[in-house]
Structure formats: structure tokens, C-alpha cells
Scaffold this active site. Structure first.
Site, PDB file in Angstrom:
ATOM      1  N   LYS A  92       0.826  -1.219   0.000  1.00  0.00           N
ATOM      2  CA  LYS A  92       0.000   0.000   0.000  1.00  0.00           C
ATOM      3  C   LYS A  92       0.854   1.260   0.000  1.00  0.00           C
ATOM      4  CE  LYS A  92      -2.025  -0.366   3.979  1.00  0.00           C
ATOM      5  NZ  LYS A  92      -1.363  -1.491   4.599  1.00  0.00           N
TER       6      LYS A  92
ATOM      7  N   ARG B 287      -9.034   0.859   9.579  1.00  0.00           N
ATOM      8  CA  ARG B 287      -8.603  -0.492   9.921  1.00  0.00           C
ATOM      9  C   ARG B 287      -9.764  -1.294  10.490  1.00  0.00           C
ATOM     10  NH1 ARG B 287      -2.996   0.293   9.041  1.00  0.00           N
ATOM     11  NH2 ARG B 287      -1.819  -1.182  10.266  1.00  0.00           N
TER      12      ARG B 287
ATOM     13  N   ARG C 231      11.972  -6.454   4.752  1.00  0.00           N
ATOM     14  CA  ARG C 231      11.949  -5.009   4.473  1.00  0.00           C
ATOM     15  C   ARG C 231      13.091  -4.293   5.207  1.00  0.00           C
ATOM     16  NH1 ARG C 231       6.214  -2.300   4.681  1.00  0.00           N
ATOM     17  NH2 ARG C 231       6.099  -3.180   6.765  1.00  0.00           N
TER      18      ARG C 231
ATOM     19  N   ARG D 266      12.170  -1.771  10.703  1.00  0.00           N
ATOM     20  CA  ARG D 266      11.136  -1.279  11.616  1.00  0.00           C
ATOM     21  C   ARG D 266      10.994  -2.221  12.808  1.00  0.00           C
ATOM     22  NH1 ARG D 266       5.877   0.155   8.036  1.00  0.00           N
ATOM     23  NH2 ARG D 266       4.902  -0.807   9.846  1.00  0.00           N
TER      24      ARG D 266
ATOM     25  N   ARG E 136       0.434  -8.638  13.660  1.00  0.00           N
ATOM     26  CA  ARG E 136      -0.164  -7.571  12.839  1.00  0.00           C
ATOM     27  C   ARG E 136      -1.071  -8.169  11.757  1.00  0.00           C
ATOM     28  NH1 ARG E 136       4.804  -4.707  10.617  1.00  0.00           N
ATOM     29  NH2 ARG E 136       3.402  -3.213   9.665  1.00  0.00           N
TER      30      ARG E 136
END
Ligand code: AMP
Length: 215
Positions: free
Chosen positions: A13, A88, A127, A160, A171
Site C-alpha cells: 500500500k 482499519r 523489508r 522497523r 499484525r
């Protein structure tokens, strides 16, 4: 265009939102980014949000709704925007509709980016982000030319805090538990377009552009 981009954490996204922002010259409004900045700056709101984010849980609606409201009122959002990471849950979707109908500027498109859970885990655990310029890499799918060094500016990388394996799974569980109700919310209103988010970034971008045409 006032677009909501839906998709699990790691679905791309943010990457697509940044491309859309350049293409349509409208800002990206990412609740995750706004919250991370508030946490880094140790603002009162950031301090309240920190523990939820570290655990991979949703930050309470009371915090997030105020943030989104304040951001959408800023002048650069007058010509449209791309919202990434919000809503969300159904309560946030309803609150967004209420907020926007009060100013007569409703959402004009909703696109959901679909990626399998296995791919999402690989994407998030791989990532890496440049500390200097924010460029995003993936050690599995989009590695830098020289390991540990940003191609664009030579900066070092960071991972992160919430991209560690246990938090990633949490998550995804949190997202999946609420996904159906969100899809139903926008589906019932005839607003939802779903696209597959696997494949090269430029191909996914083309699909997103097709989905928002005329919005
Ligand atoms: P993201 O970058 O969108 O994956 O968001 C990172 C984290 O920020 C999430 O795991 C949540 O803790 C928090 N967050 C972001 N957006 C929202 C939202 N709309 N509602 C509640 N929490 C959020």
C-alpha cells in the site's frame, strides 16, 4: 480523487500510495507514518500509541480519528488524497464517512490490494529502509546493489521495530480479523475494487490506476 487504499501490512500500500502521489499530485495520508513520527518525536500522542504499536496491536480509535481529522483538514488535501492504513475497522470507516459527509467531500474510490499471507511475511521480514532518504528495499525481492547500502544515497538501513517475525504475525492476525467487515462495508456501498498485489511494482501500479480511473 479521494482514495482509500486497503491491504494487509506488507501488501505494498505504502509503495503504491507514493507512486499515486507522484502521478496524481495529491498527498498520501498514512496513519502508520503519522503515528511512527509521533512515537519518534515522543509527543504525548506518540507516547500513548507506542505500546500498542510495539505489540502489533491497533492504536485506539480515539487517537487515530483525531489524527486523521486534523490531517484531512490541511490545505494540501483540498484537491484530494490517498489514505493508506486507515480505516482499519468498521468503526473507523463509519467515522471517516461521517467526517467527510459533513464537508460534502466523500471518498471517491476504495482499492484493496490482495497478497497471500506467506508472501506478506517474507515481504515484511525482508523489508529494510534507508536511514537517510527513506528508500524501501527488500533483502529477498528488491535488494540493494551493495549489501547494507542504499543505491540512491549510500545511507545505512534500519528495520522497523514491528517488522520482526512475532510482531508481523500479530499484525497480520489483527488485520485479518477485521478485513471481512471492512470489505463488506465498502462492498455494500458498491465502492470496492480488489486487485492482486503480487508481481512487479509497476504492474501493480497499472492495476491500481485502472481501478481508480474516473474516480
Ligand atoms: P502500518 O504502517 O499501516 O502497518 O501501521 C503500523 C502500526 O500503526 C499498526 O500496527 C498499528 O499499531 C498502528 N496503526 C496504523 N494505522 C492505524 C489505524 N488506522 N488504526 C489503529 N492503529 C493504526
Amino acid at each position: 480523487m479521494r482514495l482509500v487504499l486497503l491491504g494487509a501490512p506488507g501488501s505494498g500500500k505504502g509503495t503504491q500510495a507514493k507512486k499515486l502521489m507522484g502521478h496524481f499530485s495529491i498527498p498520501e495520508v498514512s496513519t502508520g507514518e503519522i503515528l511512527r513520527k509521533a512515537v519518534d518525536d515522543s509527543t504525548p500522542l506518540g507516547n500513548d500509541a507506542r505500546s500498542f504499536m510495539e505489540k502489533g496491536e491497533l492504536v485506539p480509535d480515539s487517537i487515530v480519528l483525531g489524527l486523521v481529522h486534523a490531517r484531512l483538514k490541511q490545505q494540501d488535501c483540498n484537491k484530494g488524497y490517498i489514505i493508506d492504513g486507515f480505516p482499519r475497522n468498521e468503526a473507523q470507516a463509519a467515522a471517516l464517512d461521517k467526517m467527510l459527509s459533513a464537508i460534502g467531500a466523500p471518498i471517491t474510490a476504495v482499492v484493496s490490494i490482495e497478497v497471500s499471507r506467506d508472501d506478506l511475511i517474507k515481504r515484511m521480514s525482508g523489508r529494510r529502509i534507508c536511514k537517510s532518504c527513506g528508500q524501501v528495499y527488500n533483502i529477498h525481492f528488491l535488494p540493494p546493489r551493495k549489501e547494507g547500502t542504499c543505491d540512491s544515497c549510500g545511507g545505512d538501513f534500519f528495520q522497523r521495530n514491528d517488522d520482526k517475525e512475532d510482531t508481523i504475525k500479530k499484525r497480520l492476525d489483527v488485520y485479518e480479523a477485521r478485513k471481512a467487515s471492512l470489505i463488506e462495508y465498502y462492498g455494500k456501498r458498491g465502492m470496492l475494487k480488489s486487485i492482486t498485489g503480487t508481481g512487479p511494482v509497476h504492474e501493480v501500479f497499472r492495476k491500481v490506476c485502472d481501478a481508480v480511473e474516473g474516480a
